[in-house]
Design an enzyme around this catalytic site. Structure first.
Site, short mmCIF file in Angstrom:
data_model
loop_
_atom_site.label_atom_id
_atom_site.label_comp_id
_atom_site.label_asym_id
_atom_site.label_seq_id
_atom_site.Cartn_x
_atom_site.Cartn_y
_atom_site.Cartn_z
N CYS A 50 22.13 -22.80 -19.23
CA CYS A 50 22.92 -23.78 -18.47
C CYS A 50 23.00 -25.10 -19.22
CB CYS A 50 22.30 -24.02 -17.10
SG CYS A 50 22.20 -22.56 -16.07
C1 BEZ Z 1 19.37 -20.01 -18.28
O1 BEZ Z 1 20.15 -20.89 -18.00
O2 BEZ Z 1 18.81 -19.98 -19.38
C2 BEZ Z 1 19.05 -18.93 -17.28
C3 BEZ Z 1 19.09 -19.21 -15.92
C4 BEZ Z 1 18.76 -18.21 -15.02
C5 BEZ Z 1 18.40 -16.95 -15.46
C6 BEZ Z 1 18.39 -16.67 -16.82
C7 BEZ Z 1 18.71 -17.67 -17.73
#
Ligand code: BEZ
Length: 216
Positions: free
Chosen positions: A45
């Protein structure tokens, strides 16, 4: 009611990093992109939001207002934006909805139904990576759903906006892997004789496949 292409984008009021937002009022007569992030302070994100912030001028050129969403509170969002700006060398200036109560995520059917790790400390699902492209009449024109583990390609999202905006202005469609400036396809609704009146050059490959130069 499921949200489909052609649906009226559901309106809502939400807290965001730019104050309380009434969604339809915020969009005004612009295009809109509503996109969700599972949670704050997560690596994928953080990279995605940096990319969107860096594409500010591209969205503005297309009259697109972007609005993010993450299932955390405002104080976490504000802290996280500082990290996003530092890591990606950007100045993120679009709103991010604080959807800790999952109101908007539920309204837009964004909650994760398949990744048992994508949940908060109470076991309540975070969101998947949803994208809704909404046109100035508030009609949903594109829906994308990516798993939490896969970051999205925002050049692809811009490419679809280009195709939709061009198709709304001219009677054309766009081929696979098309990008801004490439040749486009004469809309199947148009006869070749009509197409020759409307477009400067029409190349007939087959009666059902007529190309013309990009009107961009
Ligand atoms: C991420 O943004 O890295 C992420 C968020 C939730 C689950 C897996 C990855």
């Amino acid at each position: 009611m499921p949200i489909r292409l052609g649906s009226l984008a559901p309106d809502f009021t939400a807290h965001s990093t730019k104050g309380d937002i009434k969604f339809h009022e915020y969009l005004g007569d612009n295009w809109g992109i509503l996109f969700s992030h599972p949670a704050d302070f997560t690596p994928v994100c953080t990279t995605e939001l940096g990319l969107v912030a860096a594409l500010h001028d591209e969205f503005e050129a297309r009259k697109v207002k972007v609005i993010g969403l993450s299932a955390n509170g405002l104080s976490e969002h504000d802290q996280w934006i500082k990290d996003i700006n530092e890591i990606n060398n950007v100045k993120l200036d679009f709103p991010i909805i604080a959807d800790g109560d999952r109101n908007v995520s539920t309204l837009y059917d964004m909650l994760d139904n398949q990744d048992p790790t994508n949940v908060d400390n109470d076991g309540i699902p975070y969101t998947v990576r949803s994208v809704f492209v909404i046109d100035p009449t508030k009609t949903v024109r594109l829906i994308m759903t990516y798993p939490a583990s896969t970051g999205r390609n925002f050049d692809e999202i811009l490419r679809v906006v280009d195709s939709l905006q061009l198709g709304d202005q001219h009677r054309i469609t766009t081929p696979g892997n098309w990008k801004r400036g490439d040749d486009v396809i004469v809309h199947p609704d148009l006869s070749t004789a009509e197409a020759q009146r409307v477009f400067k050059d029409v190349r007939v490959i087959k009666p059902y496949l007529r190309l013309t130069s990009s009107p961009f």
